[in-house]
Design a protein around this motif. Structure first.
Motif, mmCIF file in Angstrom:
data_model
loop_
_atom_site.group_PDB
_atom_site.id
_atom_site.type_symbol
_atom_site.label_atom_id
_atom_site.label_comp_id
_atom_site.label_asym_id
_atom_site.label_seq_id
_atom_site.Cartn_x
_atom_site.Cartn_y
_atom_site.Cartn_z
ATOM 1 N N LEU A 199 -90.610 -24.123 18.233
ATOM 2 C CA LEU A 199 -92.029 -24.061 18.614
ATOM 3 C C LEU A 199 -92.158 -24.569 20.045
ATOM 4 C CD1 LEU A 199 -95.089 -25.160 16.482
ATOM 5 C CD2 LEU A 199 -94.951 -25.732 18.901
ATOM 6 N N ILE A 200 -92.808 -23.779 20.911
ATOM 7 C CA ILE A 200 -92.979 -24.126 22.321
ATOM 8 C C ILE A 200 -94.450 -24.126 22.665
ATOM 9 C CG2 ILE A 200 -92.359 -23.556 24.697
ATOM 10 C CD1 ILE A 200 -90.065 -21.842 23.565
ATOM 11 N N THR A 201 -94.977 -25.252 23.125
ATOM 12 C CA THR A 201 -96.360 -25.286 23.607
ATOM 13 C C THR A 201 -96.379 -24.938 25.095
ATOM 14 O OG1 THR A 201 -96.336 -27.640 24.232
ATOM 15 C CG2 THR A 201 -96.935 -27.091 21.950
ATOM 16 N N GLY A 202 -97.514 -24.426 25.557
ATOM 17 C CA GLY A 202 -97.608 -24.021 26.956
ATOM 18 C C GLY A 202 -96.646 -22.899 27.288
ATOM 19 N N ALA A 203 -96.479 -21.953 26.344
ATOM 20 C CA ALA A 203 -95.459 -20.917 26.485
ATOM 21 C C ALA A 203 -95.925 -19.722 27.305
ATOM 22 C CB ALA A 203 -95.014 -20.436 25.099
ATOM 23 N N SER A 204 -97.169 -19.708 27.750
ATOM 24 C CA SER A 204 -97.695 -18.507 28.404
ATOM 25 C C SER A 204 -97.311 -18.388 29.867
ATOM 26 C CB SER A 204 -99.228 -18.476 28.282
ATOM 27 O OG SER A 204 -99.805 -19.599 28.939
ATOM 28 N N SER A 205 -96.786 -19.453 30.484
ATOM 29 C CA SER A 205 -96.451 -19.381 31.905
ATOM 30 C C SER A 205 -95.456 -20.475 32.265
ATOM 31 C CB SER A 205 -97.718 -19.532 32.773
ATOM 32 O OG SER A 205 -98.278 -20.822 32.603
ATOM 33 N N ILE A 240 -92.663 -23.127 33.151
ATOM 34 C CA ILE A 240 -91.456 -23.614 32.480
ATOM 35 C C ILE A 240 -91.443 -23.179 31.021
ATOM 36 C CG2 ILE A 240 -90.154 -25.675 31.827
ATOM 37 C CD1 ILE A 240 -91.393 -27.052 34.294
ATOM 38 N N GLY A 241 -92.592 -23.216 30.358
ATOM 39 C CA GLY A 241 -92.655 -22.830 28.953
ATOM 40 C C GLY A 241 -92.234 -21.396 28.719
ATOM 41 N N ARG A 242 -92.700 -20.501 29.587
ATOM 42 C CA ARG A 242 -92.320 -19.091 29.459
ATOM 43 C C ARG A 242 -90.810 -18.910 29.667
ATOM 44 N NH1 ARG A 242 -95.781 -15.417 33.148
ATOM 45 N NH2 ARG A 242 -94.645 -16.560 34.762
ATOM 46 N N GLU A 243 -90.248 -19.612 30.651
ATOM 47 C CA GLU A 243 -88.818 -19.503 30.909
ATOM 48 C C GLU A 243 -87.998 -20.104 29.770
ATOM 49 O OE1 GLU A 243 -87.281 -17.787 33.109
ATOM 50 O OE2 GLU A 243 -89.170 -17.123 34.012
ATOM 51 N N LEU A 244 -88.485 -21.195 29.185
ATOM 52 C CA LEU A 244 -87.803 -21.746 28.011
ATOM 53 C C LEU A 244 -87.763 -20.720 26.886
ATOM 54 C CD1 LEU A 244 -89.285 -25.355 28.002
ATOM 55 C CD2 LEU A 244 -86.858 -24.798 28.252
ATOM 56 N N ALA A 245 -88.879 -20.021 26.678
ATOM 57 C CA ALA A 245 -88.935 -19.003 25.632
ATOM 58 C C ALA A 245 -87.941 -17.884 25.923
ATOM 59 C CB ALA A 245 -90.347 -18.447 25.521
ATOM 60 N N ARG A 246 -87.875 -17.433 27.165
ATOM 61 C CA ARG A 246 -86.959 -16.352 27.519
ATOM 62 C C ARG A 246 -85.508 -16.740 27.261
ATOM 63 N NH1 ARG A 246 -90.136 -14.967 33.173
ATOM 64 N NH2 ARG A 246 -91.510 -13.308 32.344
ATOM 65 N N GLN A 247 -85.165 -17.971 27.607
ATOM 66 C CA GLN A 247 -83.771 -18.386 27.467
ATOM 67 C C GLN A 247 -83.416 -18.771 26.037
ATOM 68 O OE1 GLN A 247 -82.443 -21.018 30.665
ATOM 69 N NE2 GLN A 247 -83.999 -20.171 32.023
ATOM 70 N N LEU A 248 -84.360 -19.317 25.310
ATOM 71 C CA LEU A 248 -84.093 -19.688 23.916
ATOM 72 C C LEU A 248 -84.116 -18.473 22.998
ATOM 73 C CD1 LEU A 248 -86.193 -22.975 23.692
ATOM 74 C CD2 LEU A 248 -83.696 -22.778 23.723
ATOM 75 N N ALA A 249 -84.749 -17.385 23.446
ATOM 76 C CA ALA A 249 -84.838 -16.177 22.621
ATOM 77 C C ALA A 249 -83.464 -15.608 22.291
ATOM 78 C CB ALA A 249 -85.682 -15.118 23.339
ATOM 79 N N ARG A 250 -82.471 -15.874 23.133
ATOM 80 C CA ARG A 250 -81.118 -15.363 22.894
ATOM 81 C C ARG A 250 -80.401 -16.129 21.798
ATOM 82 N NH1 ARG A 250 -81.393 -15.336 28.737
ATOM 83 N NH2 ARG A 250 -80.302 -17.336 28.843
ATOM 84 N N ARG A 251 -80.959 -17.279 21.410
ATOM 85 C CA ARG A 251 -80.252 -18.140 20.460
ATOM 86 C C ARG A 251 -81.038 -18.400 19.170
ATOM 87 N NH1 ARG A 251 -78.583 -23.338 23.856
ATOM 88 N NH2 ARG A 251 -77.895 -23.918 21.748
ATOM 89 N N ALA A 252 -82.330 -18.488 19.260
ATOM 90 C CA ALA A 252 -83.145 -18.858 18.096
ATOM 91 C C ALA A 252 -83.300 -17.691 17.119
ATOM 92 C CB ALA A 252 -84.512 -19.344 18.551
ATOM 93 N N ARG A 253 -83.607 -18.026 15.885
ATOM 94 C CA ARG A 253 -83.959 -17.008 14.900
ATOM 95 C C ARG A 253 -85.427 -16.632 15.037
ATOM 96 N NH1 ARG A 253 -83.240 -19.826 10.783
ATOM 97 N NH2 ARG A 253 -85.405 -20.332 10.316
ATOM 98 N N THR A 254 -86.266 -17.662 15.270
ATOM 99 C CA THR A 254 -87.708 -17.445 15.381
ATOM 100 C C THR A 254 -88.260 -18.320 16.490
ATOM 101 O OG1 THR A 254 -87.858 -17.043 12.989
ATOM 102 C CG2 THR A 254 -89.911 -17.529 14.152
ATOM 103 N N LEU A 255 -89.178 -17.768 17.273
ATOM 104 C CA LEU A 255 -89.920 -18.534 18.269
ATOM 105 C C LEU A 255 -91.392 -18.561 17.871
ATOM 106 C CD1 LEU A 255 -88.569 -17.338 21.758
ATOM 107 C CD2 LEU A 255 -87.943 -19.405 20.483
ATOM 108 N N VAL A 256 -91.988 -19.735 17.955
ATOM 109 C CA VAL A 256 -93.429 -19.882 17.768
ATOM 110 C C VAL A 256 -94.003 -20.196 19.144
ATOM 111 C CG1 VAL A 256 -95.283 -21.094 16.582
ATOM 112 C CG2 VAL A 256 -93.071 -20.779 15.437
ATOM 113 N N LEU A 257 -94.738 -19.244 19.705
ATOM 114 C CA LEU A 257 -95.266 -19.361 21.067
ATOM 115 C C LEU A 257 -96.722 -19.808 20.998
ATOM 116 C CD1 LEU A 257 -93.830 -16.012 22.492
ATOM 117 C CD2 LEU A 257 -92.745 -18.272 22.452
#
Length: 293
Positions: free
Chosen positions: A11-17, A19-36
């Motif tokens: 789960l990532i807060t502040g995921a819309s722009s 550092i949060g957006r970049e964390l989502a992009r990079q974690l997407a290659r490893r996680a099963r599910t992302l909660v944005l």
């Protein structure tokens, strides 16, 4: 011990722009599910589509939530519970700041900063941590800032909230030793995000030398690398990291002295470090500045 990012739910807060957006992009290659999680649902949906295109098997939940309102945070967590979503890693990334003299700040804005920077991370961590401890696996990644280790005139409330997050994270890490839950704090310096525009620090940010600034992608990458190594504190960026290490050796009085020119410039429009008037050799006394200041 590594945080359960791989094949886990993050789960990532502040995921819309930023550092949060970049964390989502990079974690997407490893996680099963992302909660944005963020306020701007349209941006979250655009990010979801981008991540799905690159990672077709990734599960993505878009949750619009204004962290200023604790009842919306409660609703978010209740929704996850109803849908049987088990969060393995919590990334408290969202942050809110404002650049102003404290007495000129509106209480509404101060309250918003406290809610986003303090109350929301505490509430999310409190609701999710117990299950992590019971499962003996989990991760808490708190995105703070260098202001947690400094005195920042013009950002008194924002800096204070990050000092709070610093103390909370360090203490929580000690409490959770041996439980299987990894706790890491990231304290970025100058990062090219929208934060400066929203907080009103654009002019100050523009004066930071280019060699000190880093991209959100680099910040996210180094944050994840430090989290994977279970580091207690991560300073992204080589130059900034060494500056902060040297700064930690300075006595408190030197930190005060370092912040004084910025404080005077904010209040009076001039700095003790600015050159003297070319004709008189004296610093110009501005309207509203007390004699002898």
């Amino acid at each position: 011990m590594r945080p359960p990012i791989d094949s886990g739910t993050v789960l990532i807060t502040g995921a819309s722009s930023g550092i949060g957006r970049e964390l989502a992009r990079q974690l997407a290659r490893r996680a099963r599910t992302l909660v944005l999680v963020a306020r701007r649902e349209e941006r979250l949906e655009a990010l979801r589509d981008e991540l799905h295109a690159r990672n077709p098997t990734l599960g993505i939940l878009v949750e619009r939530c204004d962290l200023v309102h604790p009842d919306e945070v409660d609703s978010l967590l209740d929704s996850l519970y109803r849908h049987l979503v088990r969060v393995d890693v919590l990334v408290n990334n969202a942050g809110l700041g404002d650049y102003s003299l404290y007495e000129q700040e509106s209480w509404s804005r101060i309250h918003q900063m406290l809610q986003v920077n303090v109350t929301a991370p505490l509430l999310l961590t409190h609701r999710l941590l117990r299950l992590m401890v019971e499962r003996k696996r989990g991760g808490i990644l708190n995105i703070s800032c260098g202001g947690a280790r400094a005195f920042v005139p013009g950002l008194a409330v924002y800096s204070a909230t990050k000092h709070f997050l610093d103390g909370f994270t360090e203490s929580l890490r000690l409490e959770l030793r041996g439980t299987g839950v990894v706790v890491t704090q990231v304290a970025p310096g100058p990062v090219d995000t929208e934060f400066s525009e929203v907080a009103g620090t654009g002019e100050r940010a523009g004066r930071v030398p280019a060699w000190m600034r880093i991209s959100p992608a680099q910040c996210a990458r180094e944050a994840i690398e430090g989290f994977d190594r279970a580091q207690p504190l991560v300073y992204p960026g080589f130059a900034y990291r060494w500056m902060m290490r040297l700064s930690s050796l300075m006595p408190r009085g030197m930190h005060r002295a370092a912040g004084l020119p910025g404080a005077r410039k904010l209040r009076y429009g001039t700095s003790l470090l600015e050159p003297a008037h070319p004709d008189t050799g004296r610093r110009v006394l501005l309207a509203g500045e007390p004699e002898g200041a």
